[in-house]
Design a protein around this motif. Structure first.
Motif, mmCIF file in Angstrom:
data_model
loop_
_atom_site.group_PDB
_atom_site.id
_atom_site.type_symbol
_atom_site.label_atom_id
_atom_site.label_comp_id
_atom_site.label_asym_id
_atom_site.label_seq_id
_atom_site.Cartn_x
_atom_site.Cartn_y
_atom_site.Cartn_z
ATOM 1 N N GLU A 50 0.910 -1.074 -0.140
ATOM 2 C CA GLU A 50 0.090 0.054 -0.050
ATOM 3 C C GLU A 50 1.093 1.200 -0.041
ATOM 4 O O GLU A 50 1.616 1.395 1.001
ATOM 5 C CB GLU A 50 -1.018 -0.031 1.325
ATOM 6 C CG GLU A 50 -1.802 -1.236 1.401
ATOM 7 C CD GLU A 50 -3.144 -1.254 0.516
ATOM 8 O OE1 GLU A 50 -3.596 -0.082 0.241
ATOM 9 O OE2 GLU A 50 -3.587 -2.054 0.251
ATOM 10 N N THR A 51 0.551 2.169 -0.965
ATOM 11 C CA THR A 51 1.364 3.302 -0.824
ATOM 12 C C THR A 51 0.483 4.585 -1.056
ATOM 13 O O THR A 51 -0.773 4.565 -1.605
ATOM 14 C CB THR A 51 2.277 3.538 -2.141
ATOM 15 O OG1 THR A 51 1.807 3.177 -3.457
ATOM 16 C CG2 THR A 51 3.239 2.342 -2.184
ATOM 17 N N ASP A 52 1.002 5.672 -0.453
ATOM 18 C CA ASP A 52 0.126 6.910 -0.762
ATOM 19 C C ASP A 52 0.730 7.808 -1.904
ATOM 20 O O ASP A 52 1.655 7.825 -2.151
ATOM 21 C CB ASP A 52 0.083 7.889 0.571
ATOM 22 C CG ASP A 52 -0.518 7.100 1.959
ATOM 23 O OD1 ASP A 52 -1.477 6.223 1.677
ATOM 24 O OD2 ASP A 52 -0.095 7.203 2.931
#
Length: 52
Positions: A50-52
């Motif tokens: 998961e990355t922002d």
């Protein structure tokens, strides 16, 4: 051929040996730190991170 050390000489020898051992451990720790941070491993589940 072995010599017996007097009390003060034996203590000085032990302190010297401990100082050398401590210096070697300190140098090894600095060497590992100089290599940089370790890369994290892959995600065990195989999912995308998961990355922002």
């Amino acid at each position: 051929m072995t010599k017996k050390l007097s009390g003060k000489a034996a203590i000085a020898s032990a302190i010297g040996s401990a100082a050398i051992a401590a210096a070697m451990l300190y140098a090894n720790k600095r060497k590992e730190r100089k290599k940089g941070p370790k890369q994290p491993g892959s995600i065990p589940s195989g999912e995308n991170p998961e990355t922002d």
